[in-house]
Design a protein around this motif. Structure first.
Motif, PDB file in Angstrom:
ATOM      1  N   ASN A  91       0.858  -1.184   0.000  1.00 38.51           N
ATOM      2  CA  ASN A  91       0.000   0.000   0.000  1.00 38.51           C
ATOM      3  C   ASN A  91       0.899   1.241   0.000  1.00 38.51           C
ATOM      4  O   ASN A  91       1.677   1.438   0.935  1.00 38.51           O
ATOM      5  CB  ASN A  91      -0.861  -0.051   1.266  1.00 38.51           C
ATOM      6  CG  ASN A  91      -1.728   1.168   1.414  1.00 38.51           C
ATOM      7  OD1 ASN A  91      -1.598   2.129   0.662  1.00 38.51           O
ATOM      8  ND2 ASN A  91      -2.611   1.118   2.389  1.00 38.51           N
ATOM      9  N   PRO A  92       0.795   2.083  -1.042  1.00 41.20           N
ATOM     10  CA  PRO A  92       1.724   3.222  -1.154  1.00 41.20           C
ATOM     11  C   PRO A  92       1.709   4.151   0.061  1.00 41.20           C
ATOM     12  O   PRO A  92       2.700   4.808   0.349  1.00 41.20           O
ATOM     13  CB  PRO A  92       1.244   3.974  -2.401  1.00 41.20           C
ATOM     14  CG  PRO A  92       0.253   3.111  -3.057  1.00 41.20           C
ATOM     15  CD  PRO A  92      -0.169   2.016  -2.137  1.00 41.20           C
ATOM     16  N   GLN A  93       0.580   4.161   0.776  1.00 43.70           N
ATOM     17  CA  GLN A  93       0.509   5.037   1.959  1.00 43.70           C
ATOM     18  C   GLN A  93       1.483   4.631   3.048  1.00 43.70           C
ATOM     19  O   GLN A  93       1.834   5.441   3.899  1.00 43.70           O
ATOM     20  CB  GLN A  93      -0.895   4.973   2.555  1.00 43.70           C
ATOM     21  CG  GLN A  93      -1.894   5.724   1.777  1.00 43.70           C
ATOM     22  CD  GLN A  93      -2.980   6.259   2.687  1.00 43.70           C
ATOM     23  OE1 GLN A  93      -2.836   7.310   3.274  1.00 43.70           O
ATOM     24  NE2 GLN A  93      -4.038   5.503   2.793  1.00 43.70           N
ATOM     25  N   GLY A  94       1.861   3.353   3.023  1.00 40.97           N
ATOM     26  CA  GLY A  94       2.710   2.868   4.105  1.00 40.97           C
ATOM     27  C   GLY A  94       4.170   2.768   3.724  1.00 40.97           C
ATOM     28  O   GLY A  94       4.959   2.134   4.419  1.00 40.97           O
ATOM     29  N   CYS A  95       4.543   3.403   2.611  1.00 39.80           N
ATOM     30  CA  CYS A  95       5.910   3.211   2.138  1.00 39.80           C
ATOM     31  C   CYS A  95       6.467   4.490   1.520  1.00 39.80           C
ATOM     32  O   CYS A  95       5.748   5.227   0.850  1.00 39.80           O
ATOM     33  CB  CYS A  95       5.906   2.104   1.099  1.00 39.80           C
ATOM     34  SG  CYS A  95       7.549   1.646   0.573  1.00 39.80           S
ATOM     35  N   GLN A  96       7.708   4.787   1.792  1.00 36.85           N
ATOM     36  CA  GLN A  96       8.339   5.972   1.205  1.00 36.85           C
ATOM     37  C   GLN A  96       9.686   5.574   0.605  1.00 36.85           C
ATOM     38  O   GLN A  96      10.450   4.857   1.246  1.00 36.85           O
ATOM     39  CB  GLN A  96       8.594   7.025   2.297  1.00 36.85           C
ATOM     40  CG  GLN A  96       7.318   7.536   2.947  1.00 36.85           C
ATOM     41  CD  GLN A  96       7.435   7.671   4.456  1.00 36.85           C
ATOM     42  OE1 GLN A  96       8.047   6.848   5.130  1.00 36.85           O
ATOM     43  NE2 GLN A  96       6.831   8.704   5.003  1.00 36.85           N
ATOM     44  N   VAL A  97       9.942   6.055  -0.615  1.00 38.55           N
ATOM     45  CA  VAL A  97      11.241   5.782  -1.242  1.00 38.55           C
ATOM     46  C   VAL A  97      11.982   7.104  -1.413  1.00 38.55           C
ATOM     47  O   VAL A  97      11.406   8.074  -1.910  1.00 38.55           O
ATOM     48  CB  VAL A  97      11.080   5.152  -2.645  1.00 38.55           C
ATOM     49  CG1 VAL A  97      12.435   4.740  -3.209  1.00 38.55           C
ATOM     50  CG2 VAL A  97      10.151   3.948  -2.607  1.00 38.55           C
ATOM     51  N   GLN A 117      18.620  11.630   7.765  1.00 42.04           N
ATOM     52  CA  GLN A 117      17.806  11.622   8.988  1.00 42.04           C
ATOM     53  C   GLN A 117      16.435  12.247   8.738  1.00 42.04           C
ATOM     54  O   GLN A 117      15.443  11.837   9.333  1.00 42.04           O
ATOM     55  CB  GLN A 117      18.513  12.368  10.114  1.00 42.04           C
ATOM     56  CG  GLN A 117      19.518  11.471  10.802  1.00 42.04           C
ATOM     57  CD  GLN A 117      20.341  12.189  11.841  1.00 42.04           C
ATOM     58  OE1 GLN A 117      20.575  13.383  11.748  1.00 42.04           O
ATOM     59  NE2 GLN A 117      20.786  11.460  12.829  1.00 42.04           N
ATOM     60  N   LYS A 118      16.416  13.222   7.828  1.00 47.59           N
ATOM     61  CA  LYS A 118      15.138  13.889   7.540  1.00 47.59           C
ATOM     62  C   LYS A 118      14.164  12.984   6.799  1.00 47.59           C
ATOM     63  O   LYS A 118      13.006  13.320   6.654  1.00 47.59           O
ATOM     64  CB  LYS A 118      15.398  15.127   6.655  1.00 47.59           C
ATOM     65  CG  LYS A 118      16.122  16.236   7.369  1.00 47.59           C
ATOM     66  CD  LYS A 118      16.098  17.498   6.525  1.00 47.59           C
ATOM     67  CE  LYS A 118      16.728  17.271   5.163  1.00 47.59           C
ATOM     68  NZ  LYS A 118      16.690  18.447   4.291  1.00 47.59           N
ATOM     69  N   CYS A 119      14.677  11.882   6.280  1.00 44.44           N
ATOM     70  CA  CYS A 119      13.844  11.034   5.417  1.00 44.44           C
ATOM     71  C   CYS A 119      13.526   9.678   6.050  1.00 44.44           C
ATOM     72  O   CYS A 119      13.088   8.753   5.361  1.00 44.44           O
ATOM     73  CB  CYS A 119      14.559  10.805   4.092  1.00 44.44           C
ATOM     74  SG  CYS A 119      14.915  12.325   3.224  1.00 44.44           S
ATOM     75  N   LEU A 120      13.774   9.545   7.338  1.00 43.18           N
ATOM     76  CA  LEU A 120      13.547   8.244   7.977  1.00 43.18           C
ATOM     77  C   LEU A 120      12.052   7.900   8.004  1.00 43.18           C
ATOM     78  O   LEU A 120      11.217   8.799   8.079  1.00 43.18           O
ATOM     79  CB  LEU A 120      14.097   8.283   9.408  1.00 43.18           C
ATOM     80  CG  LEU A 120      15.624   8.299   9.487  1.00 43.18           C
ATOM     81  CD1 LEU A 120      16.078   8.658  10.891  1.00 43.18           C
ATOM     82  CD2 LEU A 120      16.200   6.954   9.044  1.00 43.18           C
TER      83      LEU A 120
END
Ligand code: ATP
Ligand code: MG
Length: 296
Positions: A91-97, A117-120
């Motif tokens: 589910n794209p809502q639960g994932c960040q690349v 660190q800003k992208c954790l």
């Protein structure tokens, strides 16, 4: 052997959780483990991707843990396609690349971990780093001019700088782990011969031309230095809490499978559960049901 057992046994040869005796030379980029062929891999991959989707839903619902996946590799090793496959059922809502390219001047005005660190990933999510703070011990080590750009005072740039960075990274990953973000790291280990093939394919095929950059040839010329930097990096930063997977990457279908199996293993290690329903919630739910059923 069941599919689940096979997936579990697939990853152990490539997992490095104590780097002290690690030798890159003994890792074969062409390895394909017990997997017979591409078709066999496809079946397992589909089952694996579905399993990740199930686990991710729980991760998100439980909202206690997060998972950070770090990808490092030489150009054309297949980072993008491995990431695409891991993500395919999620589910794209639960994932960040996040992709980390050359640092900006704002990045360079901060310590080397700052921009990552800003992208954790937030709690409940999976975060993917396509390249990461590890570039600080790879490209920056191979090209000293990048270190110059970081404007560190000369007394901070001794011969111990790489050891210092490894130590900082280990401490950083320890902090993450202690606070509910588990870390898994993937080095997609492609051979120099296979990279050549893939570069040529990119040059031959107009639809792949955009993937080729002349700068990639420059990095290829430093192959041996990169391999030494990768080996040293893994030796110093492979830990039980944040292991490296040295993934054979000459066969893309095998590399994807190892990554998917390692992600499943990481999520399963969390013993995820859907949040339990309290008595107060049950009462509210009952009341809601009554209202809904009474509606005309
Ligand atoms: P990729 O090659 O990862 O598929 P890309 O081709 O879209 O991505 P590039 O323009 O090649 O992107 O950008 C990545 C480049 O940025 C790499 O050569 C990488 O080594 C470099 N880079 C990443 N982090 C740093 C850093 N901290 N300092 C200097 N260069 C960096
Ligand atoms: Mg590139």
């Amino acid at each position: 052997m069941s599919n689940n057992e096979l997936m579990r046994s697939l990853i152990s040869p490539y997992r490095v959780s104590n780097g002290k005796k690690f030798h890159l030379e003994s890792c074969d980029p062409g390895d394909k483990g017990e997997i017979e062929n591409k078709e066999h891999a496809k079946d397992l991959l589909a089952t694996g991707v579905a399993r990740i989707a199930e686990l991710q839903e729980k991760l998100y619902a439980q909202d206690e843990w997060s998972l950070l996946l770090v990808f490092q590799a030489m150009d054309a090793a297949g980072k993008d396609s491995a990431i695409k496959h891991v993500m395919s059922g999620i589910n794209p809502q639960g994932c960040q690349v996040y992709s980390f390219k050359q640092p900006s001047s704002e990045d360079l005005d901060h310590d080397f971990l700052w921009r990552c660190q800003k992208c954790l990933p937030e709690r409940g999510r999976i975060g993917i780093f396509n390249r990461s703070y590890y570039e600080e011990t790879l490209v920056v080590r191979v090209h000293p001019e990048f270190l110059d750009k970081q404007k560190l005072a000369p007394k901070l740039v001794g011969k111990d700088i790489w050891e210092d960075r490894f130590e900082d990274i280990n401490n950083f990953e320890k902090t993450l782990t202690r606070n509910g973000t588990i870390v898994r790291k993937f080095f997609l280990n492609v051979s120099k011969a296979e990279q050549k093939k893939r570069f040529l394919a990119r040059l031959d095929d107009p639809t792949k031309n955009w993937k080729f950059s002349a700068a990639d040839m420059g990095e290829r010329a430093h192959w041996q230095e990169y391999m030494e930097a990768y080996e040293d990096m893994i030796r110093h930063t492979a830990t039980e809490r944040a292991p490296w997977y040295v993934v054979p990457a000459d066969k893309k279908w095998f590399a994807r499978l190892v990554v998917v199996a390692a992600v499943i293993d990481a999520l399963e290690s969390l013993d995820l559960e859907y949040p339990s329903v309290t008595n107060a919630m049950k009462k509210d739910n009952l009341a809601a049901r009554k209202i809904l059923e009474a509606e005309k």
